[in-house]
Design a protein around this motif. Structure first.
Motif, PDB file in Angstrom:
ATOM      1  N   ILE A   1       0.822  -1.211   0.000  1.00 34.60           N
ATOM      2  CA  ILE A   1       0.000   0.000   0.000  1.00 34.60           C
ATOM      3  C   ILE A   1       0.855   1.260   0.000  1.00 34.60           C
ATOM      4  O   ILE A   1       0.547   2.246  -0.686  1.00 34.60           O
ATOM      5  N   ILE A   2       1.947   1.254   0.755  1.00 32.68           N
ATOM      6  CA  ILE A   2       2.767   2.468   0.882  1.00 32.68           C
ATOM      7  C   ILE A   2       4.041   2.396   0.041  1.00 32.68           C
ATOM      8  O   ILE A   2       4.937   3.231   0.192  1.00 32.68           O
ATOM      9  N   SER A   3       4.119   1.435  -0.884  1.00 31.09           N
ATOM     10  CA  SER A   3       5.339   1.242  -1.669  1.00 31.09           C
ATOM     11  C   SER A   3       5.677   2.439  -2.549  1.00 31.09           C
ATOM     12  O   SER A   3       6.839   2.616  -2.924  1.00 31.09           O
ATOM     13  N   PHE A   4       4.668   3.274  -2.865  1.00 26.03           N
ATOM     14  CA  PHE A   4       4.933   4.449  -3.700  1.00 26.03           C
ATOM     15  C   PHE A   4       5.890   5.427  -3.026  1.00 26.03           C
ATOM     16  O   PHE A   4       6.497   6.280  -3.684  1.00 26.03           O
ATOM     17  N   LEU A   5       6.065   5.301  -1.716  1.00 21.47           N
ATOM     18  CA  LEU A   5       6.964   6.196  -0.986  1.00 21.47           C
ATOM     19  C   LEU A   5       8.429   5.873  -1.246  1.00 21.47           C
ATOM     20  O   LEU A   5       9.292   6.745  -1.100  1.00 21.47           O
ATOM     21  N   GLY A   6       8.748   4.627  -1.596  1.00 18.77           N
ATOM     22  CA  GLY A   6      10.135   4.207  -1.704  1.00 18.77           C
ATOM     23  C   GLY A   6      10.646   3.721  -0.361  1.00 18.77           C
ATOM     24  O   GLY A   6      10.081   4.027   0.699  1.00 18.77           O
ATOM     25  N   ASP A   7      11.728   2.953  -0.359  1.00 20.45           N
ATOM     26  CA  ASP A   7      12.228   2.304   0.857  1.00 20.45           C
ATOM     27  C   ASP A   7      12.612   3.288   1.960  1.00 20.45           C
ATOM     28  O   ASP A   7      12.338   3.052   3.143  1.00 20.45           O
ATOM     29  N   ILE A   8      13.246   4.398   1.599  1.00 19.80           N
ATOM     30  CA  ILE A   8      13.707   5.345   2.618  1.00 19.80           C
ATOM     31  C   ILE A   8      12.535   5.992   3.333  1.00 19.80           C
ATOM     32  O   ILE A   8      12.482   6.042   4.577  1.00 19.80           O
ATOM     33  N   ARG A   9      11.577   6.508   2.571  1.00 18.90           N
ATOM     34  CA  ARG A   9      10.432   7.189   3.192  1.00 18.90           C
ATOM     35  C   ARG A   9       9.558   6.202   3.981  1.00 18.90           C
ATOM     36  O   ARG A   9       9.001   6.560   5.029  1.00 18.90           O
TER      37      ARG A   9
ATOM     38  N   PRO B   1      16.309   9.872  -0.953  1.00 13.87           N
ATOM     39  CA  PRO B   1      15.127   9.010  -0.849  1.00 13.87           C
ATOM     40  C   PRO B   1      15.061   7.899  -1.880  1.00 13.87           C
ATOM     41  O   PRO B   1      14.372   6.908  -1.688  1.00 13.87           O
ATOM     42  N   ARG B   2      15.782   8.062  -3.007  1.00 16.22           N
ATOM     43  CA  ARG B   2      15.844   7.008  -4.034  1.00 16.22           C
ATOM     44  C   ARG B   2      14.457   6.505  -4.424  1.00 16.22           C
ATOM     45  O   ARG B   2      14.207   5.308  -4.523  1.00 16.22           O
ATOM     46  N   LYS B   3      13.551   7.437  -4.627  1.00 22.37           N
ATOM     47  CA  LYS B   3      12.209   7.040  -5.050  1.00 22.37           C
ATOM     48  C   LYS B   3      12.296   6.389  -6.421  1.00 22.37           C
ATOM     49  O   LYS B   3      12.921   6.929  -7.330  1.00 22.37           O
ATOM     50  N   PRO B   4      11.685   5.223  -6.601  1.00 20.40           N
ATOM     51  CA  PRO B   4      11.805   4.514  -7.884  1.00 20.40           C
ATOM     52  C   PRO B   4      11.235   5.321  -9.035  1.00 20.40           C
ATOM     53  O   PRO B   4      10.226   5.995  -8.897  1.00 20.40           O
ATOM     54  N   GLU B   5      11.919   5.242 -10.147  1.00 20.25           N
ATOM     55  CA  GLU B   5      11.466   5.962 -11.326  1.00 20.25           C
ATOM     56  C   GLU B   5      10.256   5.301 -11.963  1.00 20.25           C
ATOM     57  O   GLU B   5       9.467   5.937 -12.646  1.00 20.25           O
ATOM     58  N   VAL B   6      10.141   4.001 -11.772  1.00 28.08           N
ATOM     59  CA  VAL B   6       8.979   3.280 -12.279  1.00 28.08           C
ATOM     60  C   VAL B   6       8.194   2.762 -11.084  1.00 28.08           C
ATOM     61  O   VAL B   6       8.707   2.652  -9.984  1.00 28.08           O
ATOM     62  N   LYS B   7       6.936   2.443 -11.336  1.00 26.78           N
ATOM     63  CA  LYS B   7       6.091   1.949 -10.260  1.00 26.78           C
ATOM     64  C   LYS B   7       6.609   0.608  -9.762  1.00 26.78           C
ATOM     65  O   LYS B   7       6.871  -0.294 -10.542  1.00 26.78           O
ATOM     66  N   LYS B   8       6.729   0.488  -8.454  1.00 29.86           N
ATOM     67  CA  LYS B   8       7.291  -0.732  -7.880  1.00 29.86           C
ATOM     68  C   LYS B   8       6.301  -1.888  -7.966  1.00 29.86           C
ATOM     69  O   LYS B   8       5.089  -1.706  -7.960  1.00 29.86           O
ATOM     70  N   VAL B   9       6.833  -3.097  -8.084  1.00 28.81           N
ATOM     71  CA  VAL B   9       6.005  -4.286  -8.056  1.00 28.81           C
ATOM     72  C   VAL B   9       5.398  -4.400  -6.656  1.00 28.81           C
ATOM     73  O   VAL B   9       6.115  -4.352  -5.661  1.00 28.81           O
ATOM     74  N   LYS B  10       4.102  -4.526  -6.583  1.00 25.35           N
ATOM     75  CA  LYS B  10       3.451  -4.514  -5.274  1.00 25.35           C
ATOM     76  C   LYS B  10       3.429  -5.894  -4.629  1.00 25.35           C
ATOM     77  O   LYS B  10       3.612  -6.028  -3.437  1.00 25.35           O
ATOM     78  N   PHE B  11       3.140  -6.921  -5.422  1.00 30.32           N
ATOM     79  CA  PHE B  11       3.136  -8.275  -4.891  1.00 30.32           C
ATOM     80  C   PHE B  11       3.998  -9.155  -5.788  1.00 30.32           C
ATOM     81  O   PHE B  11       3.840  -9.145  -7.009  1.00 30.32           O
ATOM     82  N   VAL B  12       4.904  -9.913  -5.167  1.00 28.32           N
ATOM     83  CA  VAL B  12       5.782 -10.796  -5.945  1.00 28.32           C
ATOM     84  C   VAL B  12       5.739 -12.186  -5.331  1.00 28.32           C
ATOM     85  O   VAL B  12       6.168 -12.382  -4.199  1.00 28.32           O
ATOM     86  N   PHE B  13       5.188 -13.137  -6.084  1.00 28.90           N
ATOM     87  CA  PHE B  13       5.173 -14.524  -5.651  1.00 28.90           C
ATOM     88  C   PHE B  13       5.631 -15.374  -6.835  1.00 28.90           C
ATOM     89  O   PHE B  13       4.851 -15.663  -7.741  1.00 28.90           O
ATOM     90  N   ARG B  14       6.909 -15.720  -6.837  1.00 29.51           N
ATOM     91  CA  ARG B  14       7.464 -16.519  -7.924  1.00 29.51           C
ATOM     92  C   ARG B  14       7.834 -17.909  -7.406  1.00 29.51           C
ATOM     93  O   ARG B  14       8.267 -18.068  -6.256  1.00 29.51           O
TER      94      ARG B  14
END
Length: 411
Positions: free
Chosen positions: A91-99, A212-225
């Motif tokens: 839900i909050i992944s749009f903030l990036g890891d630092i924020r 803050p290294r906010k990702p330039e592209v939208k981050k993958v929200k759910f990853v189940f491989r």
């Protein structure tokens, strides 16, 4: 013509002469600024964590007078945020890891304030405990991800080991605050919780100074491989074993041997001093020997520790038994650093770099789903059969963990 000699003892910005140690530190900060700030974050977070881990079980026992079964039940709301962490981070992944980490530290600070000031009843304590747990669990997968983002593949282990060593140095300060404060300055749970809250706030401030290294592209929200299946299984098995230790190892010392906060602070101090070295050693071992070797060795040691908890009272007098159990407690806690081997395993097998944080958070969620139920069952087992059988179950889980770690393969 003689070559020009550059005097590295001068600050190229101010032109002022600097002594060599300070000059080296300043140059390191300028060339590796974000990682240096991240180490400072580890220091403040370590102080707060050291205080919380030292006094929380005694706080529950002294203030709310919990039984073993009630102590097990407390873990359900405490671990609920961890079980939901994959959804929360999505839900909050749009903030990036630092924020996201800044949010985590502020929530942890708020939770500590609530425990110290606004917990007159058991139910109100549970609410603030969940806020604290939410903050610490958000930061849990993010810290490893941030550390590896600021590192190169060939030194993941060494860099994470360095961060964890700084974090452990700080826990010594936390233990000292509890040990010296309770024994000589009559500190209360309220005061030490406030000190921990302030430390979390400072951690948030230094996170705010990082890029803050906010990702330039939208981050993958759910990853189940499918490729990450072994990691998920290891997370579940490790979570079950770990939660037994986190819940019932200190409870044995408190309920059976009546260990007080200053004594826990001494044990924590020993753990920290030992872990300063083990964290660096384990980090280097990951780089040299690999994750399978490190995690397999951990599983073998944990089996021995579980047997120590189970049979110490049967094979030795009380005075010797408490020494054996305390030694098991110290060794187990000093091995918590091995968790970074699971993180580097994910980083190395990741199909995409953006998979790392979501996969680590998913592993944390799977870990905590089982962690929510194990303490409840362990509490019932303690009451019906005795605490030794709780740790025999933990030994069996560690044996399963050993079998699974032997299947680890890294390209």
């Amino acid at each position: 013509m003689e070559p020009k000699v550059v005097n590295n003892n001068y600050d190229t910005v101010s032109g002022k002469k600097m002594n060599r140690p300070l000059g080296k530190l300043w140059r390191s900060f300028k060339t590796d600024r974000d990682f240096s700030l991240f180490l400072i974050v580890g220091l403040f977070a370590g102080v707060a964590s050291g205080i919380n881990s030292t006094v929380f079980n005694n706080f529950l026992n002294d203030v709310y007078n919990l039984s073993a079964s009630a102590r097990g039940i407390v873990e359900f709301p405490r671990e609920l945020p961890g079980a939901l962490i994959v959804v929360i981070l999505a839900i909050i992944s749009f903030l990036g890891d630092i924020r996201m980490s800044i949010v985590a530290m502020l929530l942890a600070a708020l939770g500590m304030v609530g425990l110290g000031i606004f917990s007159p009843t058991f139910s109100s304590m549970l609410i603030w405990m969940m806020v604290l747990s939410l903050g610490t669990h958000i930061f849990m997968p993010l810290s490893a991800g941030i550390g590896m983002t600021l590192s190169k593949k060939e030194n993941f282990g060494a860099r994470l080991g360095r961060y964890n060593a700084y974090n452990l140095i700080a826990t010594i300060i936390g233990y000292a605050i509890v040990g010296v404060g309770f024994k000589y300055f009559r500190l209360t749970y309220k005061i030490v919780f406030i000190i921990a809250a302030v430390s979390y706030v400072f951690a948030a401030v230094f996170l705010g100074l990082m890029n803050p290294r906010k990702p330039e592209v939208k981050k993958v929200k759910f990853v189940f491989r499918k490729k990450y299946t072994l990691y998920y299984i290891l997370s579940v098995i490790n979570g079950a074993r770990k939660q037994i230790f986190l819940t019932f190892a200190p409870w044995v010392l408190i309920q059976i041997y009546h260990v007080d906060p200053p004594t826990f602070a001494i044990l924590g101090l020993i753990v920290s001093l030992l872990s300063i070295f083990t964290r660096t050693i384990v980090g280097n071992a990951i780089d040299i020997k690999g994750e399978r070797f490190v995690l397999s060795l951990e599983a073998i040691v944990l089996i021995v520790i579980c047997l120590g908890y189970s049979f110490a009272a049967d094979i030795a007098p009380t005075g010797v038994a408490i020494v054996i159990i305390s030694a098991c407690y110290i060794i187990d806690n000093s091995m918590s650093v091995v968790e970074m081997a699971r993180s580097t395993y994910v980083k190395k097998i990741a199909v995409d770099p953006e998979d790392v944080t979501p996969t680590l958070s998913a592993g944390t969620s799977f870990d905590h789903v089982i962690a929510m139920t194990i303490p409840f069952l362990g509490g019932i087992l303690w009451l019906t059969m005795g605490y030794k059988y709780v740790f025999l179950v933990a030994a069996f889980i560690a044996l399963i963990n050993l079998f699974l770690t032997m299947k680890i393969k890294v390209d």
